[in-house]
Each structure stands twice: as C-alpha cells, then as structure tokens.
Scaffold this motif. Sequence first.
Motif, PDB file in Angstrom:
ATOM      1  N   ALA A 157      13.705  50.734  43.315  1.00 41.12           N
ATOM      2  CA  ALA A 157      13.959  49.885  42.901  1.00 41.12           C
ATOM      3  C   ALA A 157      13.467  48.313  43.262  1.00 41.12           C
ATOM      4  CB  ALA A 157      14.961  50.029  42.375  1.00 41.12           C
ATOM      5  N   ASP A 158      13.675  48.246  44.686  1.00 42.88           N
ATOM      6  CA  ASP A 158      13.301  46.450  44.979  1.00 42.88           C
ATOM      7  C   ASP A 158      11.579  46.820  44.611  1.00 42.88           C
ATOM      8  OD1 ASP A 158      15.866  46.752  45.768  1.00 42.88           O
ATOM      9  OD2 ASP A 158      15.629  47.299  47.619  1.00 42.88           O
ATOM     10  N   VAL A 159      10.509  47.420  44.306  1.00 47.33           N
ATOM     11  CA  VAL A 159       9.002  47.097  44.505  1.00 47.33           C
ATOM     12  C   VAL A 159       8.774  47.148  43.415  1.00 47.33           C
ATOM     13  CG1 VAL A 159       9.393  47.698  47.001  1.00 47.33           C
ATOM     14  CG2 VAL A 159       8.861  49.408  45.562  1.00 47.33           C
ATOM     15  N   CYS A 160       9.609  47.370  42.472  1.00 52.76           N
ATOM     16  CA  CYS A 160       8.804  48.223  40.887  1.00 52.76           C
ATOM     17  C   CYS A 160       8.451  46.734  40.294  1.00 52.76           C
ATOM     18  CB  CYS A 160       9.773  49.133  40.549  1.00 52.76           C
ATOM     19  SG  CYS A 160       8.916  49.194  38.560  1.00 52.76           S
ATOM     20  N   PRO A 161       6.996  46.752  40.373  1.00 45.65           N
ATOM     21  CA  PRO A 161       7.478  45.066  39.602  1.00 45.65           C
ATOM     22  C   PRO A 161       6.631  45.715  38.178  1.00 45.65           C
ATOM     23  CG  PRO A 161       4.860  46.835  39.672  1.00 45.65           C
ATOM     24  CD  PRO A 161       6.417  48.029  40.446  1.00 45.65           C
ATOM     25  N   CYS A 213       6.332  51.901  32.908  1.00 44.81           N
ATOM     26  CA  CYS A 213       5.936  52.324  34.370  1.00 44.81           C
ATOM     27  C   CYS A 213       4.376  52.104  33.993  1.00 44.81           C
ATOM     28  CB  CYS A 213       6.437  53.669  34.270  1.00 44.81           C
ATOM     29  SG  CYS A 213       5.616  53.631  35.968  1.00 44.81           S
ATOM     30  N   ILE A 214       3.551  51.330  35.284  1.00 48.57           N
ATOM     31  CA  ILE A 214       2.051  51.009  35.284  1.00 48.57           C
ATOM     32  C   ILE A 214       1.615  52.235  35.896  1.00 48.57           C
ATOM     33  CG2 ILE A 214       2.379  48.821  34.562  1.00 48.57           C
ATOM     34  CD1 ILE A 214       2.156  47.526  36.858  1.00 48.57           C
ATOM     35  N   GLU A 215       2.480  52.672  36.488  1.00 48.39           N
ATOM     36  CA  GLU A 215       2.201  53.432  37.166  1.00 48.39           C
ATOM     37  C   GLU A 215       1.353  53.023  38.618  1.00 48.39           C
ATOM     38  OE1 GLU A 215      -0.028  57.012  35.690  1.00 48.39           O
ATOM     39  OE2 GLU A 215       1.244  57.196  34.410  1.00 48.39           O
ATOM     40  N   CYS A 216       1.981  51.797  39.847  1.00 51.97           N
ATOM     41  CA  CYS A 216       0.668  51.637  40.294  1.00 51.97           C
ATOM     42  C   CYS A 216       1.753  52.313  42.124  1.00 51.97           C
ATOM     43  CB  CYS A 216       1.474  49.725  40.563  1.00 51.97           C
ATOM     44  SG  CYS A 216       3.294  49.911  41.415  1.00 51.97           S
ATOM     45  N   GLY A 217       2.503  52.686  41.884  1.00 51.40           N
ATOM     46  CA  GLY A 217       2.452  54.009  43.176  1.00 51.40           C
ATOM     47  C   GLY A 217       3.213  53.054  44.099  1.00 51.40           C
ATOM     48  N   ILE A 275       8.587  61.412  48.332  1.00 48.71           N
ATOM     49  CA  ILE A 275       8.460  61.863  47.024  1.00 48.71           C
ATOM     50  C   ILE A 275       7.487  61.195  46.614  1.00 48.71           C
ATOM     51  CG2 ILE A 275      10.280  62.283  44.681  1.00 48.71           C
ATOM     52  CD1 ILE A 275      12.830  61.623  46.397  1.00 48.71           C
ATOM     53  N   PRO A 276       6.535  62.555  45.793  1.00 41.24           N
ATOM     54  CA  PRO A 276       5.695  61.777  45.239  1.00 41.24           C
ATOM     55  C   PRO A 276       6.186  61.125  43.588  1.00 41.24           C
ATOM     56  CG  PRO A 276       5.852  64.098  44.862  1.00 41.24           C
ATOM     57  CD  PRO A 276       6.686  63.947  45.227  1.00 41.24           C
ATOM     58  N   LEU A 277       6.906  60.336  43.504  1.00 39.05           N
ATOM     59  CA  LEU A 277       7.498  60.114  41.995  1.00 39.05           C
ATOM     60  C   LEU A 277       6.120  59.579  41.371  1.00 39.05           C
ATOM     61  CD1 LEU A 277       9.161  57.051  44.122  1.00 39.05           C
ATOM     62  CD2 LEU A 277      10.632  59.269  43.091  1.00 39.05           C
ATOM     63  N   VAL A 278       5.012  58.873  41.590  1.00 38.43           N
ATOM     64  CA  VAL A 278       4.495  58.078  40.582  1.00 38.43           C
ATOM     65  C   VAL A 278       3.869  59.672  39.600  1.00 38.43           C
ATOM     66  CG1 VAL A 278       2.261  57.487  39.451  1.00 38.43           C
ATOM     67  CG2 VAL A 278       3.444  56.384  41.084  1.00 38.43           C
ATOM     68  N   GLN A 279       3.695  60.878  40.798  1.00 33.30           N
ATOM     69  CA  GLN A 279       3.312  62.190  39.840  1.00 33.30           C
ATOM     70  C   GLN A 279       4.601  62.640  38.734  1.00 33.30           C
ATOM     71  OE1 GLN A 279      -0.140  63.085  40.248  1.00 33.30           O
ATOM     72  NE2 GLN A 279       0.740  64.763  40.075  1.00 33.30           N
ATOM     73  N   TYR A 280       5.781  62.324  39.356  1.00 33.15           N
ATOM     74  CA  TYR A 280       6.584  63.294  38.709  1.00 33.15           C
ATOM     75  C   TYR A 280       6.769  62.019  36.899  1.00 33.15           C
ATOM     76  CZ  TYR A 280       9.257  66.251  41.539  1.00 33.15           C
ATOM     77  OH  TYR A 280       9.244  67.136  42.033  1.00 33.15           O
ATOM     78  N   TYR A 281       6.326  60.909  37.278  1.00 36.92           N
ATOM     79  CA  TYR A 281       6.368  60.092  35.683  1.00 36.92           C
ATOM     80  C   TYR A 281       4.706  60.235  35.087  1.00 36.92           C
ATOM     81  CZ  TYR A 281       9.401  57.302  38.898  1.00 36.92           C
ATOM     82  OH  TYR A 281      10.535  56.738  39.710  1.00 36.92           O
TER      83      TYR A 281
END
Lengths: 551, 350
Positions: A374-378, A406-410, A420-426
């Motif tokens: 959450a701290d790094v999410c643009p 979500c822009i899937e910036c990773g 955790i491969p978070l972006v894959q989940y999204y």
Amino acid sequence: MRTLHQFHGGVHPPTNKAQSTRTPIAVAPLPSKLVIPFHQHVGNIAKPLVQAGDRVLKGQMIGRPQDGLSSAVHASTSGTVVSIEMDVVAHASGLPDLCAIIVPDGKDEWVPLQGLDYRSASADEVRSALRMAGVVGLGGATFPSDLKLRSGKSKVKTLVLNGAECEPYITCDDMLMRERAAEIIRGAEIMRHVLGAEEVLIGIEDNKPEAIAAMQQAAATSTDHMEVIAVPTLYPGGGAKQLIRVLTGIEVAAGVRSTELGVQCFNVATALSTYRAIQLGEPLLSRIVTVTGNISDAQNFEVLIGTPVNELVALAGVLPDTRHYIMGGPMMGIPLPAATVSVVKATNCIIAASDKLFPPAPPAMPCIRCTRCADVCPAELQPQDLYWFAKAKEFGKAQDYHLFDCIECGACSYVCPSHIPLVQYYRFAKSEIWARENDKKAADIARERHDYRQYRIEREKQEKAEKLAAKEKAALAAKEAQTADGTPAADNAAQQKIQEALALAKQQAAAAKPQNTEQLTPQQQAEIADIEARRARIHEIAQSHVEHPKE
Amino acid sequence: MAAFFSPFISKPDSVAQIMLKVLLALLPGIAMYVWYFGPAILVSLTLASITALATEAAMLKLRNRPVAPFLKDNSALLTGWLLALSIPPLAPWWLVVVGTAFCIAVAKHLYGGLGNNPFNPAMIGYAVLIISFPVQMTHWLTPHGLGTTELTFADQLAYIFSSTLPEGVKLDAITMATPLDNLKTHLHLDEHVSDILNMPIYGRLAGQGSEMVAWGFLLGGAYLLASRIISWHIPAVYLGTLFAIAGVFHLVDPAHYVTPLFHWFSGAAMIGAFFILTDPITSPTTHKGKLVFAAGAGLLTYLIRVYGGFPDGMAFATLLMNICVPLIDTYTQPPVFGKKDGVSGNKEKH
C-alpha cells in the motif's frame, strides 16, 4: 521553474540502463523473413489486403484499418508475401494471430511517399493520414494515435510528451531523444497543432541528462510553448497518469479520459512517428528496440516491424544460458511465448533472461499485512485487501476496493516481503470478473429472448381471444338484430347446420368404441374385473392414508 | 516456462528478515534487563525460544504445512520473546513453556497460522497466564541493590527449574510487585503519590531498573522506525494518547495521579508501543485506522491501569483493540488516485 507534484508511492528498482546506452542506435540489417501480425494495436484487427504470392513494396499497406478503433499495417520492406497464416505473436495471451509472412527481396524498394502540410490540412485529414500510416502509441500501449488527437468535449490545454522511461533496462526512448530530438519536437508541434493545445510539457526522468540536454536544445528551436522538465526518477513515474500528475497536478481517475481534464499524453517515439507519417508520408515500419539482459553487447537497434526476435538478439550476442525472452521491462513486461515471434509496434525492449539474472522468486509466504504494498501503490489502493479478496474469489468486494483502478505496475509485488505474486492475483480477478460479465451479458440476452417469446405467445393468444370475442359479439349482434326483425335470416340456417353437425359428431363418437374391448373372452373379462377390484382397493387404501393424519 | 510473469524482479527482503530486525531491536531492552535484574531473563528467553520453535514445528506438521520455511521466518521466535519479556523472569520454567505453547498452538495456528491470527499471540499468552496463574505472574525480581539478598545465577536457575531457594532466603526478599502494582496498592491505602514515589523501588521517572528497560525498548523502537519496519503512526499516537490522558488527570489531581512520564516508562507501555501494537498482522492496515487503533489502545491502557483489576493494561488494551481491527479497516479506507476531493481533475461521480 515549474513546481512539480508528486504521486503516491513508487519504487526504485535497479535501473540497469547503462548497459544499453554505451553505443548509438544501430540499424538492424534486413532479416531473412518478416512476420507481420495484422493485429498490433488496440482495437480491431486490420483487414488483410494481400495474398500469398503478392509482391509488396516497402511501406505498402497490407492491412486496412477496420471500423473505428483500428490502425493500418504495412510491409516493412519490399519482397514477396509467402503466406498469410496464424502464427504465435508477441502478446501476453500467447495465442496465435493472423500474420503476413514476407520474404524480403533485398531491394528495400519504397512505395511513392507523399507528405502532408499539416498547417493547411484539416485536423481530420491529419488524423486520417496517421490512421493510414499505422501510427499507434509506441510506449507499449499501442493505442491508435489518431483517436487520441481528438479534443473531446473540453479543450486540451496541455500536451504532455512522455520521455520518462521509468522501467528498468529500457533505453529506447532515452537513445531516441539523444539522437533524434529535432524530429520528436517536430512531431510534438503537429500534435499540439491538431489538438489546439497551449503548451507542450516534455517529462524526462532526471537519470537521463543527455536526453534532457538534447531535447532542451531541440525544443528551443520551436516557436511553440515547449518545456522540457526533468522529473524525479521513480517507478512508475513514466505511467501516463503518474507523469500527468507530476507535471500538472491533475489526477486522471480510472475510467476518465485525460482530455476531459484538458491534458493529452503521448510517448516521445510516437511523436517522432507522427512527424515522419505526416511530414514525409512515411508509415510506421520500424521502431527502436533495446536489446539487453543476458546479452554480450546490449544496445538499441532500429528494427523493422516483423523482424523475428531470435534474429535480432543474435545481432547483440545473446548468451547461451538464456532461458526466456521478456518483451518490455522487468516490472511490466511479458514473457515471449517463443523466440521466433516477431518485433511488433509494442516491442520497446527485448530482455534475454537467464536464471542468474532473474532468479525464480522464493516460495510465497502468507501475507503479514505489513502494507509495504500500500505504501508503494501509485493508484493508492490497498493491495493487501485486494489480494485477500482475489484469493477468496470475493470479486464484488475486490471491485468495491477499486480493483480496476490497478494499473498493474508491479510495485506491490516488487516490495512484498512474502514474495506473493500480487499482480497475478489482480489479473486473475480482473479476468474472472470480465468472464462473469460476459456470461451475465449472454444470460441477459437469453433471458430477454425468452421474455420476448413469452410475450409473443401471450400476445398471439390475446389476439386470438380478441378476434374470437369480436366474432361472437358480431354473431350476437346479428342474432339480436334478427330477433328484433322477427325474420329468420341466413344466420339462423347456419345455426341449424351447426346443430346438425354436432349431433352427427356425437353419434359417431358413441359408435366409435375402442376396438379391442369388444368381444372379449370370459377369461379376459374376469381379469378386467379383477384389476378393477384391485384398483378400487388401492384407491381405498390411498384415501385412508390421506385421511389418516386427520384422526 | 511455469510461473514466469511480471514483475520479474523483487526487492531483496523477506518476512524472516523483518522478524529478525524486530528481534534485534529487542536487544537493547534485554541488555538493560540483564544489567538491572540479572541473567534470569535469558533463561526464560531461551525456554520460550525452544518451546516456540518446537510448538511451531509440531503445529505445522499437524496442519500439513511445510515446516522449514515457516520455522525460518522467525515469527514464532518473536512471539516467544515478547511473551518471555512480559512475564516475571523468575517464573517457574513450566509457566514460560505453557504460555509460549499456548501462544503458538492456539492463538496462532488454530486461527490459521502466520498472517491469519486476529489477536496478538504473545498478548493472548500473557492474558491466559495472568488469569490462570496470578500468583506466579506477580513475583517480579527486585532490581540490583534494592533487595535484602541477591541470588546468584545458579540460584536463579535452581529456583526456575525446581522452585527451591537457597537456605534462609525467602521469596519475598528477592521479589516484589511491579512499580505499577505497588503504586495501585498504596493508592488504595489512601497514600499520596509523592509519598509513594519516595519508596526505594522508584527511580527518576518510574520503577528503579524497569525504567531503564523501557529506555532500551524505546531505543529499539527508534531503530525500527529508522529502518522503516514500523511507521510512526501507532507508537506516536499510543504514547501521545497515554501522555495526554495521564497529563490531564495528573494536572487535576497530582496527589492521586502519577505523571504521564511515569506511565510511559512503567509496565509494558514502551515495548507495547513499538513491538506489540505495531504487529502488522493484528493492527489496522490504513494510516487513519492505525491512529484510531493506537488512540483506543492508549485510552484503554490508562483506564485499566487506573481503574482496572490488573497491574498493567497493555495486554488487555491490545486484545480489545485487536477485535476492532476489521471494523476500523473497513471504515478508514482512504480515497484512491483521482478520486479525492479537492484535487484538480477529480471527476468522481457517485
């Protein structure tokens, strides 16, 4: 000095850009064959205009844009179309798509080119020329540029040129700005003119001082209001939304067009292609591709669209322990389904990947809610919650928590200490929601059809009943009229006929007894009697059972 | 080609490293503990470590989870240490073992293991022990120089493992109530704060010796803040709330209410502010939520200390606020990019 704004979060992954900026852009030689997909842009696939066996010239249109959202596709050199076939293409899906296979004749023979004086031409003419030149966003999104050059309802005040290039490894825009700044500026002038924008802001991350200097020098020659602005190096600062935020302070929410807020954003390479397409009439046939990673001589090449990746990486000396190829950067790039796929308009970078360079992530641990994500999410989301909802398949909840912003910036996956491969989940949650939406649409259509059928049947019934009622009413009226007159009319005779027919039918029905119950043997009659008796008993028992609860 | 997708790179960091840094941050406090109260605390830390790892391994086996990666994540170790630091160092060995085993088996694994426990496991362990074994939980060591006699390390070991004291030494001679507990007892006897604090067990700010342990935890907390393991929200607001409430009471009636600094440096306030309330698993994820959570914990700590039946309020305040975390998170969701009020370009339609 312009005051810059900030966007939330962001990360500083190792940039790894130095490797590929040591030598100038090299022109890649003609490959042995070109594999040109007809679908290299957002929107509808281009309609093939050539057949196997056709000779094509360099710059000849081989795919015509179909309907609104589409773009043209051209032959990148002269040669012969050997086939039109389904081939594996550089796309995240890994699915094959329709491609033209062209074997170059080595002559590189151009079609006649004709430029356009954009100052005297109408905006529509410029847009149409861009569409027919196949100019699409070269930052990787490949959205047809002509469609982005419309102002929409509100007037575009600011044109943002994106030279930030925040992804690690990629240097194609950096080198382009260093070497071809003047052409980029000329392209920006065309874009500004068509949009009617007041200012052009060119954002470049401050880790590219050479590019900034070159662009500043070129911008100074322009009569337009242009500003080259160094922005802090922070991934994903090169995302259009993030760059617009940094330069103008405007936040373009998900689902909102930036033009509605008076801003439009183009990649610097797109500006250059626009210049070449309009001024020189040259369609988009090549682009700059960074070849880097597990490569002995990483560098940038000007590559013809359709060049097979394996031929391209061989030029730069790909090392033997390469296991995969990544198209794009290490944060948002896609793994190529095969080394034989071709360079397309979206290919800004090819990274040769070895296990040493990109070691497989350690096994994922549970989320400890540390909120580094959450701290790094643009996009200022709560990735840990989205992960939880996606994992639990609570897609409605995920949407409530702005999954589609979500822009899937990773960046979240990059910092996750649990790996955790978070972006894959999204991605999974998004695709599930899309699939469900489609199912729902299909179901809605089916239900509508069913409802309509029911309605139609009902309506027909009603119409029949109404017709019948009207007839009867008419008959009754006639009868009344007749009795009033006291003279038996033709109707009365008809009534009689009906009565006679009914009587006859009754007689016939009485006569027509079931054939097999006549002339039964005594034994059969006894059997029937027996059956009847049993039925009566069963009936009795059944009734007593039914009545039982009453007692 | 399996599982090859973006992003292809990740920051070199891990749960194990984070937990290790938290363990390291506890060291200054532990050093102070040893300095002022002798090495008995090291025995309970060792017991807790062994029990935590053994219970963790057993529970993972039972739950059919891979044992090695979870044992190496240091989270069980941290729970064990936090519990050991919450109970009297001279407590019998089985108290530490039972408490730690309960933390890991019940408070952590029955709720789904790492990342899924709604309550801080160490505080659950503390709550269970103080309710079940109140006597053993109140025999705290007297700091150096205050007791009539002092035990050698061998004597301490003997007492921990066999509950036997050297001949002629009574338990009362080497143990005492905590400074908070003592304060409460004497306030009940209608004594004035100024008189109570003149007793030898009190130091400059709070309890003799224990105030220095609190300084140690504050130092460790500063390290956690500096290395961005924790954010300022919870410790600042927790200590701030505690200070504010205690300050108001103290200003109104200094004869019956001690200074805010006394509250800061007594009991578990410091270790709680930096090491317990900040447990990410059991605290809110939103910044606003952290503020609410910490303020609530500060208020509850004070109320339990002053009006409650237990010597310290930290553990129960933590557990009570842990219950509220899902609710707090739900109601403190921050606006997302482009959907805030007051930012130009906000076109959000509801």
